[in-house]
Write a protein that holds these residues in place. Structure first.
Motif, PDB file in Angstrom:
ATOM      1  N   ASN A  92      -9.461  10.012  13.149  1.00 38.64           N
ATOM      2  CA  ASN A  92     -10.374  10.124  12.005  1.00 38.64           C
ATOM      3  C   ASN A  92     -11.828  10.302  12.416  1.00 38.64           C
ATOM      4  O   ASN A  92     -12.741  10.054  11.617  1.00 38.64           O
ATOM      5  CB  ASN A  92     -10.251   8.925  11.052  1.00 38.64           C
ATOM      6  N   GLU A  95       1.229   4.006  -3.400  1.00 33.40           N
ATOM      7  CA  GLU A  95       1.056   3.933  -1.952  1.00 33.40           C
ATOM      8  C   GLU A  95       0.867   5.317  -1.347  1.00 33.40           C
ATOM      9  O   GLU A  95       0.018   5.510  -0.471  1.00 33.40           O
ATOM     10  CB  GLU A  95       2.259   3.223  -1.308  1.00 33.40           C
ATOM     11  N   LYS A  96       1.653   6.296  -1.821  1.00 36.28           N
ATOM     12  CA  LYS A  96       1.506   7.659  -1.311  1.00 36.28           C
ATOM     13  C   LYS A  96       0.158   8.242  -1.729  1.00 36.28           C
ATOM     14  O   LYS A  96      -0.455   9.009  -0.987  1.00 36.28           O
ATOM     15  CB  LYS A  96       2.657   8.543  -1.799  1.00 36.28           C
ATOM     16  N   THR A  97      -0.293   7.875  -2.923  1.00 33.03           N
ATOM     17  CA  THR A  97      -1.609   8.328  -3.370  1.00 33.03           C
ATOM     18  C   THR A  97      -2.697   7.752  -2.472  1.00 33.03           C
ATOM     19  O   THR A  97      -3.616   8.470  -2.035  1.00 33.03           O
ATOM     20  CB  THR A  97      -1.857   7.914  -4.829  1.00 33.03           C
ATOM     21  N   LYS A  98      -2.583   6.459  -2.170  1.00 33.53           N
ATOM     22  CA  LYS A  98      -3.569   5.797  -1.318  1.00 33.53           C
ATOM     23  C   LYS A  98      -3.588   6.407   0.082  1.00 33.53           C
ATOM     24  O   LYS A  98      -4.660   6.641   0.672  1.00 33.53           O
ATOM     25  CB  LYS A  98      -3.258   4.302  -1.232  1.00 33.53           C
ATOM     26  N   LEU A  99      -2.393   6.714   0.610  1.00 32.80           N
ATOM     27  CA  LEU A  99      -2.296   7.271   1.960  1.00 32.80           C
ATOM     28  C   LEU A  99      -2.831   8.696   2.046  1.00 32.80           C
ATOM     29  O   LEU A  99      -3.100   9.204   3.132  1.00 32.80           O
ATOM     30  CB  LEU A  99      -0.837   7.243   2.431  1.00 32.80           C
ATOM     31  N   ALA A 100      -2.983   9.337   0.892  1.00 30.19           N
ATOM     32  CA  ALA A 100      -3.485  10.718   0.881  1.00 30.19           C
ATOM     33  C   ALA A 100      -4.988  10.784   1.121  1.00 30.19           C
ATOM     34  O   ALA A 100      -5.532  11.876   1.319  1.00 30.19           O
ATOM     35  CB  ALA A 100      -3.133  11.382  -0.452  1.00 30.19           C
ATOM     36  N   TYR A 101      -5.655   9.638   1.106  1.00 28.60           N
ATOM     37  CA  TYR A 101      -7.114   9.594   1.270  1.00 28.60           C
ATOM     38  C   TYR A 101      -7.492   8.759   2.488  1.00 28.60           C
ATOM     39  O   TYR A 101      -6.772   7.830   2.877  1.00 28.60           O
ATOM     40  CB  TYR A 101      -7.769   8.982   0.036  1.00 28.60           C
ATOM     41  N   ASP A 102      -8.645   9.077   3.078  1.00 22.25           N
ATOM     42  CA  ASP A 102      -9.143   8.231   4.158  1.00 22.25           C
ATOM     43  C   ASP A 102     -10.070   7.165   3.588  1.00 22.25           C
ATOM     44  O   ASP A 102     -10.245   7.055   2.362  1.00 22.25           O
ATOM     45  CB  ASP A 102      -9.842   9.075   5.239  1.00 22.25           C
ATOM     46  N   SER A 103     -10.674   6.380   4.447  1.00 20.95           N
ATOM     47  CA  SER A 103     -11.490   5.252   4.005  1.00 20.95           C
ATOM     48  C   SER A 103     -12.759   5.680   3.278  1.00 20.95           C
ATOM     49  O   SER A 103     -13.359   4.897   2.548  1.00 20.95           O
ATOM     50  CB  SER A 103     -11.867   4.374   5.210  1.00 20.95           C
TER      51      SER A 103
END
Length: 505
Positions: A341, A368-376
């Motif tokens: 990253n 969870e998949k939605t959250k994993l689609a984005y970085d911090s």
């Protein structure tokens, strides 16, 4: 105005007799369009449909699509557009992944749904032919029922649920709100390409795809005219552009490949002001032919279903940047990162991340998949590889999972495919990783041709001239066809699975 119906209804007040939709010989005014929407809206209410419920839609291209989408927008319903070619397990999985309260379908789909007990006749409207005791579209529109003109204020409610798949093929329904659709129509299209109420917009791709829906709804919200083709055909496309005086359109790259190779069929294309290519990177030969034969602005856009258009490149400008997919749209931020990253410097290939005000609302019931689609930092991970140059132009390299690792060196399929397509007899090709005991992976290319004149030695010579040693294909195989989507986009995983065990040495 944050309701799509509200925007189109206002056009029916301001210019009731203006033609809103052209479909074959049919010309539907704004007033007539809204009348059909109000009849359908009343029927939805009579069937007990309430805000937030979902409708599955299996329909060919036609005015019905606009009527259904606008009635749904008015009531705050969500539409799940699906291809009428779905069959068997794919059809069953689609409906099970997104349960719906009502289905509107072409008769060929209605037969399957009723036979498999996936829907009940009470919750089905058939578009062209009655199968059982379900409602028929013609009966619905001839009803004396008529709704009022009030609309729901639901900018953040799901409006369109479009299907995508991960590498495993499991469905991930993308949630698009009315707010998102309005932003994509205006910020990413009307304002960016300077469209007006005088424009006439062509839709020639299947309307269950998001970009085709924009081509349908955007002109209606703007007060322009949309022309719908039943399906794409090269000769018909040229004919429609001339007869209907088309000024703007989105086209998928495969359509443009076919159009430039049949350019002799074109007569008068003077009405065209702007063509925007999407779905896949244009071949350099196609770009050159477009510039030579189309006297209008030519654009190529890059994006993803989840975030909309990310970047745009005008082919008529920046000759020194050919090969780029352009700069980020004004409301988009792009960064390129490595596996840790870390943001990469100019010229280095990494994953493309972006932020945009046209982003989706998430994957349906998959937090969870939605959250994993984005970085911090809130950037969406496209899963694509690319790099930025010193002027901020983006260059697309390929999908992250398509990279070939040969002897520890990363090889990008698009680089090889671009060279293979330089041969005039090549129609299309796919480069992918083939297992090898010495190098881990080597390169295999499968290709289709326009003629029988080509021989492998010609391709080998071309590759030796244009590619470095580690990019040289180990295997070349001519095939009859390559699996493609309804938009003409190659289904790379299907091609790889089919030909990874077949080898002509």
């Amino acid at each position: 105005m944050n309701n799509i119906f509200e925007r189109v209804y206002q056009q029916s007040v301001n210019q009731p007799t203006k033609v809103a939709i052209v479909y074959e010989k049919e010309r539907l005014t704004y007033q007539a369009l809204i009348q059909q929407v109000l009849i359908l809206s009343a029927r939805f209410k009579a069937l007990g449909m309430v805000k937030g419920q979902r409708i599955a839609l299996f329909a060919p291209n036609g005015p019905e699509y606009a009527v259904i989408l606008l009635a749904a927008a008015k009531l705050g319903l969500a539409v799940v557009p699906l291809p009428i070619t779905l069959k068997g397990h794919a059809l069953e999985n689609a409906l099970k992944s997104i349960p719906v309260a009502l289905t509107i379908a072409w008769s060929s789909v209605s037969v399957q749904l009723l036979k498999a007990n996936l829907v009940q006749a009470d919750n089905l409207i058939s578009l062209n032919r009655k199968i059982a005791d379900e409602l028929l579209w013609e009966e619905v529109l001839s009803s004396e029922l008529k709704d009022d003109t009030h609309w729901c204020d639901v900018p953040d409610f799901p409006y369109i649920l479009t299907m995508t798949s991960g590498s495993t093929g499991s469905p991930k329904p993308i949630v698009l709100t009315q707010d998102c659709k309005i932003n994509r129509a205006f910020a990413a299209t009307v304002h960016y390409y300077n469209l007006t109420v005088e424009d006439i917009v062509l839709v020639s791709t299947p309307l269950y795809h998001s970009l085709a829906q924009r081509g349908l709804l955007m002109p209606l919200m703007l007060g322009a005219t949309t022309v719908i083709m039943t399906k794409f055909n090269v000769a018909k496309w040229f004919e429609v552009v001339e007869e209907q005086q088309i000024s703007f359109l989105f086209a998928v790259s495969s359509q443009l490949d076919m159009l430039v190779n049949e350019i002799h069929l074109a007569k008068n294309m003077a009405s065209l002001k702007c063509i925007v290519s999407s779905s896949a990177v244009l071949a350099s030969a196609t770009k050159a032919k477009l510039i030579a034969n189309f006297d209008c602005r030519l654009h190529e856009c890059y994006g993803a279903s989840e975030v909309g258009v990310v970047s745009d490149f005008c082919l008529n400008e920046h000759n020194d940047k050919q090969g780029s997919v352009g700069k980020a749209l004004p409301f988009v931020k792009i960064k390129i990162t490595n596996n840790n990253n870390d943001v990469l410097p100019v010229g280095e290939v990494g994953q493309i991340f972006c932020q945009s005000k046209t982003e989706f609302a998430g994957y349906l019931k998959l937090p969870e998949k939605t959250k994993l689609a984005y970085d911090s930092e809130g950037y969406f991970a496209t899963g694509d590889l690319g790099y930025l140059d010193e002027d901020g132009f983006l260059y697309y390299v390929g999908r992250n999972n398509d990279v070939i690792s040969s002897g520890g060196i990363n090889v990008y399929p698009q680089d090889i495919e671009g060279v293979i397509k330089m041969h005039p007899d090549i129609e299309d090709c796919v480069a992918f990783a083939f297992p090898d005991t010495q190098f881990g992976e080597v390169i295999k290319v499968v290709y289709t041709t326009r003629t029988d004149a080509i021989n492998e030695a010609d391709l080998r010579k071309l590759c030796l001239q244009e590619l470095t040693d580690y990019q040289q294909p180990r295997f070349l195989e001519r095939v009859d066809s390559l699996a493609k989507s309804s938009l003409g986009k190659i289904l790379r995983q299907s091609v790889k699975e089919l030909f990874s065990q077949k080898m002509d040495v």
